[in-house]
Motif scaffolding. Structure first.
Motif, PDB file in Angstrom:
ATOM      1  N   ALA A   1       0.822  -1.276   0.045  1.00 31.08           N
ATOM      2  CA  ALA A   1       0.144   0.037   0.111  1.00 31.08           C
ATOM      3  C   ALA A   1       0.856   1.079  -0.126  1.00 31.08           C
ATOM      4  O   ALA A   1       0.487   2.221  -0.648  1.00 31.08           O
ATOM      5  N   HIS A   2       2.018   1.250   0.893  1.00 29.81           N
ATOM      6  CA  HIS A   2       2.759   2.569   0.846  1.00 29.81           C
ATOM      7  C   HIS A   2       4.053   2.212   0.309  1.00 29.81           C
ATOM      8  O   HIS A   2       4.786   3.377   0.206  1.00 29.81           O
ATOM      9  N   ARG A   3       4.511   1.227  -0.141  1.00 27.77           N
ATOM     10  CA  ARG A   3       5.818   0.982  -0.800  1.00 27.77           C
ATOM     11  C   ARG A   3       6.799   1.753   0.170  1.00 27.77           C
ATOM     12  O   ARG A   3       7.886   2.396  -0.285  1.00 27.77           O
ATOM     13  N   GLY A   4       6.916   1.076   1.346  1.00 27.79           N
ATOM     14  CA  GLY A   4       8.004   1.636   2.328  1.00 27.79           C
ATOM     15  C   GLY A   4       9.223   0.970   2.111  1.00 27.79           C
ATOM     16  O   GLY A   4      10.288   1.490   2.805  1.00 27.79           O
ATOM     17  N   PHE A   5       8.991  -0.252   1.501  1.00 27.66           N
ATOM     18  CA  PHE A   5      10.557  -0.733   1.065  1.00 27.66           C
ATOM     19  C   PHE A   5      10.117  -1.705  -0.162  1.00 27.66           C
ATOM     20  O   PHE A   5       9.076  -1.657  -0.644  1.00 27.66           O
ATOM     21  N   GLU A   6      11.363  -2.048  -0.555  1.00 31.18           N
ATOM     22  CA  GLU A   6      11.224  -3.119  -1.715  1.00 31.18           C
ATOM     23  C   GLU A   6      11.784  -4.522  -1.427  1.00 31.18           C
ATOM     24  O   GLU A   6      12.717  -4.661  -0.499  1.00 31.18           O
ATOM     25  N   ALA A   7      11.005  -5.391  -1.996  1.00 31.94           N
ATOM     26  CA  ALA A   7      11.432  -6.817  -1.825  1.00 31.94           C
ATOM     27  C   ALA A   7      11.379  -7.670  -3.014  1.00 31.94           C
ATOM     28  O   ALA A   7      10.858  -7.110  -3.852  1.00 31.94           O
ATOM     29  N   PRO A   8      11.985  -8.761  -3.061  1.00 33.09           N
ATOM     30  CA  PRO A   8      12.139  -9.574  -4.308  1.00 33.09           C
ATOM     31  C   PRO A   8      10.531 -10.113  -4.590  1.00 33.09           C
ATOM     32  O   PRO A   8       9.793 -10.049  -3.497  1.00 33.09           O
ATOM     33  N   ARG A   9      10.151 -10.094  -5.656  1.00 34.01           N
ATOM     34  CA  ARG A   9       8.518 -10.371  -6.190  1.00 34.01           C
ATOM     35  C   ARG A   9       8.119 -11.584  -5.408  1.00 34.01           C
ATOM     36  O   ARG A   9       7.054 -11.534  -4.822  1.00 34.01           O
ATOM     37  N   TRP A  10       9.280 -12.787  -5.019  1.00 37.24           N
ATOM     38  CA  TRP A  10       8.539 -13.775  -4.496  1.00 37.24           C
ATOM     39  C   TRP A  10       8.108 -13.552  -2.921  1.00 37.24           C
ATOM     40  O   TRP A  10       7.047 -14.178  -2.249  1.00 37.24           O
ATOM     41  N   VAL A  11       8.883 -12.863  -2.151  1.00 38.45           N
ATOM     42  CA  VAL A  11       8.579 -12.319  -0.861  1.00 38.45           C
ATOM     43  C   VAL A  11       7.240 -11.673  -0.936  1.00 38.45           C
ATOM     44  O   VAL A  11       6.602 -11.762  -0.108  1.00 38.45           O
ATOM     45  N   GLU A  12       7.390 -10.558  -1.863  1.00 38.47           N
ATOM     46  CA  GLU A  12       6.178  -9.800  -1.664  1.00 38.47           C
ATOM     47  C   GLU A  12       4.864 -10.428  -2.143  1.00 38.47           C
ATOM     48  O   GLU A  12       3.892 -10.666  -1.247  1.00 38.47           O
ATOM     49  N   ARG A  13       4.820 -11.484  -2.968  1.00 40.48           N
ATOM     50  CA  ARG A  13       3.583 -12.209  -3.095  1.00 40.48           C
ATOM     51  C   ARG A  13       3.312 -13.331  -2.092  1.00 40.48           C
ATOM     52  O   ARG A  13       2.239 -13.419  -1.774  1.00 40.48           O
ATOM     53  N   LEU A  14       4.555 -13.928  -1.401  1.00 42.18           N
ATOM     54  CA  LEU A  14       4.152 -14.380  -0.252  1.00 42.18           C
ATOM     55  C   LEU A  14       3.606 -13.724   0.891  1.00 42.18           C
ATOM     56  O   LEU A  14       2.602 -14.039   1.472  1.00 42.18           O
ATOM     57  N   LEU A  15       4.113 -12.625   1.182  1.00 38.33           N
ATOM     58  CA  LEU A  15       3.371 -11.649   2.325  1.00 38.33           C
ATOM     59  C   LEU A  15       2.003 -11.467   1.926  1.00 38.33           C
ATOM     60  O   LEU A  15       1.063 -11.397   2.826  1.00 38.33           O
ATOM     61  N   VAL A  16       1.855 -11.013   0.543  1.00 37.60           N
ATOM     62  CA  VAL A  16       0.420 -10.724   0.324  1.00 37.60           C
ATOM     63  C   VAL A  16      -0.553 -11.896   0.291  1.00 37.60           C
ATOM     64  O   VAL A  16      -1.605 -11.774   0.816  1.00 37.60           O
ATOM     65  N   LEU A  17       0.035 -12.913  -0.036  1.00 41.82           N
ATOM     66  CA  LEU A  17      -0.830 -14.276   0.046  1.00 41.82           C
ATOM     67  C   LEU A  17      -1.175 -14.347   1.642  1.00 41.82           C
ATOM     68  O   LEU A  17      -2.410 -14.689   2.001  1.00 41.82           O
ATOM     69  N   MET A  18      -0.397 -14.233   2.470  1.00 39.04           N
ATOM     70  CA  MET A  18      -0.642 -14.316   4.123  1.00 39.04           C
ATOM     71  C   MET A  18      -1.650 -13.145   4.465  1.00 39.04           C
ATOM     72  O   MET A  18      -2.339 -13.706   5.206  1.00 39.04           O
ATOM     73  N   GLY A  19      -1.429 -12.108   3.791  1.00 39.43           N
ATOM     74  CA  GLY A  19      -2.385 -10.881   3.982  1.00 39.43           C
ATOM     75  C   GLY A  19      -3.648 -11.335   3.716  1.00 39.43           C
ATOM     76  O   GLY A  19      -4.608 -11.273   4.374  1.00 39.43           O
ATOM     77  N   THR A  20      -3.890 -12.092   2.656  1.00 40.54           N
ATOM     78  CA  THR A  20      -5.053 -12.623   1.925  1.00 40.54           C
ATOM     79  C   THR A  20      -5.896 -13.294   2.812  1.00 40.54           C
ATOM     80  O   THR A  20      -6.962 -13.524   2.692  1.00 40.54           O
ATOM     81  N   LEU A  21      -5.191 -14.108   3.454  1.00 40.13           N
ATOM     82  CA  LEU A  21      -5.505 -15.171   4.225  1.00 40.13           C
ATOM     83  C   LEU A  21      -6.554 -14.535   5.609  1.00 40.13           C
ATOM     84  O   LEU A  21      -7.441 -15.210   6.125  1.00 40.13           O
ATOM     85  N   ALA A  22      -6.472 -13.186   5.692  1.00 38.76           N
ATOM     86  CA  ALA A  22      -7.032 -12.365   6.596  1.00 38.76           C
ATOM     87  C   ALA A  22      -8.625 -12.389   6.338  1.00 38.76           C
ATOM     88  O   ALA A  22      -9.264 -11.825   7.135  1.00 38.76           O
ATOM     89  N   CYS A  23      -8.776 -12.482   5.021  1.00 35.45           N
ATOM     90  CA  CYS A  23     -10.180 -12.620   4.408  1.00 35.45           C
ATOM     91  C   CYS A  23     -10.873 -11.229   4.682  1.00 35.45           C
ATOM     92  O   CYS A  23     -12.013 -11.053   5.124  1.00 35.45           O
ATOM     93  N   GLN A  24      -9.905  -9.885   4.361  1.00 35.31           N
ATOM     94  CA  GLN A  24     -10.386  -8.755   4.550  1.00 35.31           C
ATOM     95  C   GLN A  24     -10.640  -8.251   3.239  1.00 35.31           C
ATOM     96  O   GLN A  24     -10.110  -7.044   2.639  1.00 35.31           O
ATOM     97  N   SER A  25     -11.386  -8.855   2.286  1.00 35.29           N
ATOM     98  CA  SER A  25     -11.467  -8.579   0.967  1.00 35.29           C
ATOM     99  C   SER A  25      -9.983  -8.931   0.195  1.00 35.29           C
ATOM    100  O   SER A  25      -9.243  -9.506   0.823  1.00 35.29           O
ATOM    101  N   GLY A  26     -10.090  -8.680  -1.261  1.00 36.84           N
ATOM    102  CA  GLY A  26      -8.981  -9.297  -2.033  1.00 36.84           C
ATOM    103  C   GLY A  26      -7.663  -8.188  -1.711  1.00 36.84           C
ATOM    104  O   GLY A  26      -8.080  -7.046  -1.154  1.00 36.84           O
ATOM    105  N   PRO A  27      -6.431  -8.306  -2.187  1.00 35.20           N
ATOM    106  CA  PRO A  27      -5.552  -7.281  -1.938  1.00 35.20           C
ATOM    107  C   PRO A  27      -5.680  -6.149  -2.581  1.00 35.20           C
ATOM    108  O   PRO A  27      -5.214  -5.098  -2.420  1.00 35.20           O
ATOM    109  N   ILE A  28      -6.201  -6.192  -3.829  1.00 34.43           N
ATOM    110  CA  ILE A  28      -6.353  -4.879  -4.752  1.00 34.43           C
ATOM    111  C   ILE A  28      -7.382  -4.079  -3.848  1.00 34.43           C
ATOM    112  O   ILE A  28      -7.246  -2.754  -3.950  1.00 34.43           O
ATOM    113  N   GLU A  29      -8.715  -4.807  -3.513  1.00 34.61           N
ATOM    114  CA  GLU A  29      -9.536  -3.767  -2.736  1.00 34.61           C
ATOM    115  C   GLU A  29      -9.005  -3.348  -1.339  1.00 34.61           C
ATOM    116  O   GLU A  29      -9.175  -2.177  -1.098  1.00 34.61           O
ATOM    117  N   TRP A  30      -8.327  -4.072  -0.752  1.00 33.45           N
ATOM    118  CA  TRP A  30      -7.759  -3.772   0.506  1.00 33.45           C
ATOM    119  C   TRP A  30      -6.898  -2.416   0.314  1.00 33.45           C
ATOM    120  O   TRP A  30      -6.939  -1.637   1.066  1.00 33.45           O
TER     121      TRP A  30
END
Length: 292
Positions: A67-96
Motif C-alpha cells: 500500500a505504501h511501498r515503504g520498502f522493496e522486496a523480491p517478487r516472491w517475498v512480496e507475493r508470499l506476504l500478500v498471500l499471507m495477508g489475503t488469508l485475513a479474509c478482509q477482501s482481496g489485496p487490490i480492494e484492501w
C-alpha cells in the motif's frame, strides 16, 4: 474534519446481505470454537501461528510493503506476504490496498469510508456492512497492482484460500487424534482466528482515532495507542504513520515498540528488503523520510 455528519443517504442505509451474513457466520463459528470439547494445545498452537502469519501478512505485506511501498522486496517475498495477508479474509489485496490509499487521502473527512467522526462502531466495522462510494474509486488507486494477474486472481477468489487451509487442518486433526478432532482445529484456525484478526486490525480504524497521544499535528484524528500497537504488531502507532505514511517504521520513539519493523530489519539483514524508507527518529535531525 470536525462537525456532525449528516445521516447516510438512503442508498447506503441498507445492510449488504452477503457481507453481513458472512460476518455473522464467522462470529458464530468462533463462539463454537470456544466450547470445551474443542479445546486442545494443538488448537492453541495453530491459532498462534496462523495469527502471526495473518497479521504480519496484513501489516508487513498489504500495508507497509504494497500500500505504501515503504520498502522493496523480491517478487516472491512480496507475493508470499500478500498471500499471507489475503488469508485475513478482509477482501482481496487490490480492494484492501485501494481502500487504504483512499482512506489516507480523505482521512476523517466525510468521504472517508470509515470516518471516525461517525462514531467508533462505524469506524470499527459497521462501514463494511453498507454500500460505500469508495468502492467505485478503487481503480484510481491500484493501477500498479491491477497489472499483476496473481493479484487480480487473489482479489476475485480470496475466499477460496480458506478451503485448502481448512482441509489441511481437518486432515491433521483427525490423523493426529487431536482432542476435538479435525473440526476443532478448523474452528480454531479459521473462524476464531479470523474474528480475532478482524477486531484487532479494525481497532486501527476505530481506537487509534479516539484514544492515545499525538506526536504530530496531523489534519485528522489519528493517535498513538500502545495497546493497539501490541495487538497489531506496531500498527497502533497510528499518528506517526499518518504523519509519515511511507515510512516502513511506525514506532519512532524509543518506547514505541514496533514488531513489524523488527521483521523488516530481519528481512533487510537477509538481503530481502532494500530501499527501506524511514521517517526521522525523534532526537535526530531532518524533516523528511530517509532511506536506509
Amino acid at each position: 474534519m470536525e462537525g456532525p455528519r449528516p445521516p447516510l443517504p438512503a442508498t447506503q442505509r441498507k445492510f449488504k446481505t452477503g457481507t453481513t451474513g458472512f460476518m455473522l457466520a464467522i462470529h458464530v463459528g468462533a463462539v463454537f470454537a470456544l466450547l470445551p470439547r474443542f479445546w486442545s494445545l494443538q488448537g492453541v498452537i495453530v491459532l498462534a501461528v496462523l495469527y502471526w502469519a495473518t497479521v504480519l501478512g496484513v501489516t508487513l505485506g498489504l500495508h507497509r510493503l504494497v500500500a505504501h511501498r515503504g520498502f522493496e522486496a523480491p517478487r516472491w517475498v512480496e507475493r508470499l506476504l500478500v498471500l499471507m495477508g489475503t488469508l485475513a479474509c478482509q477482501s482481496g489485496p487490490i480492494e484492501w490496498v485501494g481502500l487504504h490509499r483512499h482512506h489516507h487521502l480523505f482521512s476523517d473527512q466525510p468521504n472517508d469510508h470509515h470516518d471516525a467522526a461517525r462514531g467508533l462502531w462505524w469506524a470499527h466495522s459497521e462501514w463494511m456492512l453498507h454500500k460505500i462510494p469508495a468502492l467505485t474509486e478503487i481503480h484510481r488507486f491500484t493501477g500498479d497492482m491491477e497489472k499483476d494477474p496473481f493479484y487480480r486472481w487473489l482479489d476475485r477468489w480470496f475466499l477460496l484460500l480458506q478451503l485448502p487451509l481448512g482441509a489441511g487442518l481437518y486432515w491433521y486433526g483427525n490423523w493426529a487424534g487431536v482432542p476435538g478432532g479435525g473440526l476443532g482445529l478448523v474452528l480454531w484456525g479459521i473462524p476464531l482466528r479470523l474474528v480475532l484478526v478482524y477486531h484487532v486490525t479494525w481497532l486501527v480504524n476505530s481506537a487509534t482515532h479516539a484514544f492515545g497521544y499525538r506526536n504530530f499535528d496531523c489534519p485528522d484524528r489519528s493517535r498513538n495507542c500502545w495497546w493497539v500497537a501490541l495487538l497489531t504488531f506496531g500498527e497502533g502507532w497510528h499518528n506517526n504513520h499518518h504523519a509519515y505514511p511511507h515510512s516502513a517504521r511506525h514506532g519512532l520513539r524509543w518506547f514505541e515498540f514496533d514488531i513489524t519493523w523488527q521483521h523488516i530489519r530481519a528481512l533487510r539483514a537477509l538481503g530481502l528488503a532494500r530501499r527501506v524508507r524511514i521517517a526521522p527518529v525523534f532526537g535526530h535531525r531532518g524533516d523528511a523520510p530517509a532511506s536506509a
